[in-house]
Every structure is written in C-alpha cells, then in structure tokens.
Design an enzyme around this catalytic site. Structure first.
Site, PDB file in Angstrom:
ATOM      1  N   ASN A  79       0.860  -1.183   0.000  1.00  0.00           N
ATOM      2  CA  ASN A  79       0.000   0.000   0.000  1.00  0.00           C
ATOM      3  C   ASN A  79       0.896   1.232   0.000  1.00  0.00           C
ATOM      4  OD1 ASN A  79      -1.845   2.043   0.451  1.00  0.00           O
ATOM      5  ND2 ASN A  79      -2.182   1.523   2.613  1.00  0.00           N
ATOM      6  N   TRP A  80       0.993   1.877  -1.148  1.00  0.00           N
ATOM      7  CA  TRP A  80       1.892   3.036  -1.263  1.00  0.00           C
ATOM      8  C   TRP A  80       1.328   4.277  -0.571  1.00  0.00           C
ATOM      9  CZ3 TRP A  80       4.563   3.474  -6.744  1.00  0.00           C
ATOM     10  CH2 TRP A  80       5.417   2.364  -6.909  1.00  0.00           C
ATOM     11  N   LYS A  81       0.068   4.257  -0.201  1.00  0.00           N
ATOM     12  CA  LYS A  81      -0.584   5.458   0.353  1.00  0.00           C
ATOM     13  C   LYS A  81      -0.340   6.635  -0.601  1.00  0.00           C
ATOM     14  CE  LYS A  81       0.366   3.571   4.881  1.00  0.00           C
ATOM     15  NZ  LYS A  81       0.165   3.738   6.285  1.00  0.00           N
ATOM     16  N   HIS A 127      -9.528   1.048   5.172  1.00  0.00           N
ATOM     17  CA  HIS A 127      -8.209   1.273   5.782  1.00  0.00           C
ATOM     18  C   HIS A 127      -8.388   2.242   6.948  1.00  0.00           C
ATOM     19  CE1 HIS A 127      -4.092   2.622   6.346  1.00  0.00           C
ATOM     20  NE2 HIS A 127      -3.708   1.528   5.707  1.00  0.00           N
ATOM     21  N   GLU A 150      -6.796   4.698   7.912  1.00  0.00           N
ATOM     22  CA  GLU A 150      -6.651   6.117   7.564  1.00  0.00           C
ATOM     23  C   GLU A 150      -7.928   6.649   6.924  1.00  0.00           C
ATOM     24  OE1 GLU A 150      -2.936   5.710   5.447  1.00  0.00           O
ATOM     25  OE2 GLU A 150      -1.998   5.117   7.340  1.00  0.00           O
ATOM     26  N   GLU A 179      -5.225  -4.952  10.724  1.00  0.00           N
ATOM     27  CA  GLU A 179      -4.205  -3.919  10.871  1.00  0.00           C
ATOM     28  C   GLU A 179      -4.447  -3.146  12.164  1.00  0.00           C
ATOM     29  OE1 GLU A 179      -2.382  -2.670   6.926  1.00  0.00           O
ATOM     30  OE2 GLU A 179      -4.227  -1.545   7.108  1.00  0.00           O
ATOM     31  N   GLY A 193       2.359   2.365  10.507  1.00  0.00           N
ATOM     32  CA  GLY A 193       3.259   3.498  10.298  1.00  0.00           C
ATOM     33  C   GLY A 193       3.977   3.953  11.549  1.00  0.00           C
ATOM     34  N   SER A 240       3.459  -2.059  10.215  1.00  0.00           N
ATOM     35  CA  SER A 240       4.918  -2.066  10.339  1.00  0.00           C
ATOM     36  C   SER A 240       5.520  -3.436  10.037  1.00  0.00           C
ATOM     37  CB  SER A 240       5.343  -1.549  11.723  1.00  0.00           C
ATOM     38  OG  SER A 240       4.901  -0.209  11.881  1.00  0.00           O
ATOM     39  N   GLY A 243       2.804  -1.205   4.226  1.00  0.00           N
ATOM     40  CA  GLY A 243       2.806   0.215   3.881  1.00  0.00           C
ATOM     41  C   GLY A 243       4.218   0.692   3.572  1.00  0.00           C
ATOM     42  N   GLY A 244       4.876   1.268   4.580  1.00  0.00           N
ATOM     43  CA  GLY A 244       6.182   1.897   4.384  1.00  0.00           C
ATOM     44  C   GLY A 244       7.182   1.020   3.633  1.00  0.00           C
TER      45      GLY A 244
HETATM   46  C1  PEP Z   1      -0.772   0.194   5.848  1.00  0.00           C
HETATM   47  O1  PEP Z   1      -0.819   1.345   5.504  1.00  0.00           O
HETATM   48  O2  PEP Z   1      -1.671  -0.580   5.488  1.00  0.00           O
HETATM   49  C2  PEP Z   1       0.352  -0.255   6.678  1.00  0.00           C
HETATM   50  C3  PEP Z   1       0.315  -1.450   7.203  1.00  0.00           C
HETATM   51  O3  PEP Z   1       1.391   0.631   6.859  1.00  0.00           O
HETATM   52  P1  PEP Z   1       2.827   0.340   7.547  1.00  0.00           P
HETATM   53  O4  PEP Z   1       3.314  -0.975   6.981  1.00  0.00           O
HETATM   54  O5  PEP Z   1       3.689   1.480   7.140  1.00  0.00           O
HETATM   55  O6  PEP Z   1       2.594   0.253   9.006  1.00  0.00           O
END
Ligand code: PEP
Length: 249
Positions: free
Chosen positions: A9-11, A94, A96, A166, A172, A211, A232-233
């Site tokens: 997930n590049w956000k 999600h 966010e 999640e 994040g 993470s 994500g990251g």
């Molecule tokens: C996400 O945005 O779905 C996510 C899991 O982010 P991160 O891996 O950066 O925690």
C-alpha cells in the site's frame, strides 16, 4: 489454506520513476511459486503501473473507491474506473480512511458492495486503536467491524473478500504486533468466519498489516492464521518489499 498474498500500500507516496523501477524489479524477481503479489498505488499511477506490471506476477489495486457508480461526485473515483485501468483489488476501510476521512462501518459496507458489484476484490481492513486494545476491547472491535460487513453480504459475496487485520497502533509507527498478538486476533477472525461457513474460513486470506518489514515478516507469516501481509512503508523500498515476498513463500 489460501495462497499467500503480499500487498503493498503506497498510500500518498511514490512517483512515476518508482512505478517503473518496481515493474522492472518484479519482472526480474524470482518469487516463490505459491505467492500472490499486489500493489495498491495512488490513482494517477494506476495506468502506468498497469503497463509496468504487465508480464509480472503482481496484480494492481486501488486504495479506495466511491460508494457510487458514477455522477456528480467531484474528486471521487468509481470501481468501474479502477477496473477500466486494470485494477483487480481495492482496499476498503483502511484505518486512515476510517479516521481521517470519516468512513464508518456503513460507508465501508457500501464500498465493499460497489467493489463486489464491479468484480474487484475488496481487501477489507479491520483494526483496533491502542485505547481499545488497552481497554480489553481489541478483539471485540475487530469482530464488530467484520460483522458490520459480513453479516450484510450473501455467502458468495463473503467468499470473495480478502481481510487485513491492521492494529491501528502498529500502522506506520514502527511498532509491530508480536506474532502471538497478531495470531490471536487472526484466529478470532477465522473462528468468526467459520460460524458463517467452514469453507469460507478456509478460503478467505487473512493478511496482517502494521509495520511489517523485511526483518519481522518471516515470524509473522509463520503463524498458522496469517496468510499474507498488507505492507505500507516497506512497500516503497524495492529490496524490502521483495524480501517480504520471499518470506511468504
Ligand atoms: C498500511 O498502511 O496498510 C500499513 C500497514 O502501513 P505500515 O506498513 O507502514 O505500518
């Protein structure tokens, strides 16, 4: 057991250059044979990503969709449009989107329905806040979010879901759920799915997100009820993302 799935997930990150680099790296990568890969990129990069990922094993996904099929909804993007440019999956709910954009369970359900109606696979995201976990309500919150969608669907629609657990406190933040913490919630989700239908519980992939990194993915993915990851990251760094994919094989 569902085929493992690693979804990035590049956000609101990335660039055309990164799209090209990922296309090249995924084309060259020797990925485990039993693995599905997906990249959820920002809307403007969907079409170039569809071209860059053609001939690779990676599927394309959107990060959200409108709950409407078309019309006067400035700034929105429909499921049909995502399909049109080659997306096969879409994130829904999600954290966010829930917290920053006010999407409640009803909004999440409406988007899951739209995705299913147009043949996209909804990746339904569930997760508790730290406050909810500390109050001993973490699992109940997650199961409640699941029921808000799954109770309203027909059996064949439920069977087309992918679910991502999640924990909000791990997204994040660099703070990952321990493999045991994640496994315990995944097992609860699997048990709840089995109350609809045993075959459903066996079939729906349960991803962990929060993470996930190259150095913790293997331990998380070794858990019996963790079928993949929503990343994500670490999905913005080719080497890290490929290392996570290797851990899932
Ligand atoms: C996400 O945005 O779905 C996510 C899991 O982010 P991160 O891996 O950066 O925690």
């Amino acid at each position: 057991m569902p085929t493992p799935l690693i979804a990035g997930n590049w956000k609101m990150n990335g660039s055309l250059n990164l799209v090209e680099s990922f296309g090249q790296a995924l084309a060259d990568a020797d990925l485990p044979s039993r693995l599905e890969v997906a990249l959820m990129v920002p809307f403007p990069y969907l079409e170039p990503a569809a071209r860059a990922l053609a001939g690779t094993r990676a599927a394309l996904g959107g990060q959200t969709l409108s709950d409407q099929p078309s019309g006067a909804f400035t700034g929105e993007v429909s499921g049909e449009m995502l399909r049109d440019v080659g997306a096969r999956l879409v994130l829904v709910g999600h954290s966010e989107r829930r917290t920053l954009f006010g999407e409640d369970d009803a909004a999440v359900l409406a988007r899951v329905r739209r995705a299913l109606d147009v043949g996209l696979t909804p990746v339904l995201c569930l997760g508790e806040t730290l406050e909810e976990r500390d109050a001993g309500r973490g699992e109940a919150v997650v199961i409640g979010q699941l029921e808000a969608v799954a109770d309203a669907l027909e059996a064949d629609q439920r069977s087309r879901l992918v679910i991502a657990y999640e924990p909000v406190w791990a997204i994040g933040t660099g703070r990952t759920a321990s493999p045991e913490q994640a496994q315990s919630v995944h097992a609860a989700i699997r048990r709840r799915l089995a109350t609809y239908d045993d075959a459903l519980a066996e079939r729906v992939p349960l991803l962990y997100g929060g993470s996930m990194k190259a150095d913790n993915a293997a331990d998380l993915l070794a858990q019996p009820d963790i079928d993949g990851g929503l990343v994500g990251g670490a999905s913005l760094k080719i080497d890290d993302f490929l290392a996570i994919c290797q851990s899932a094989g």
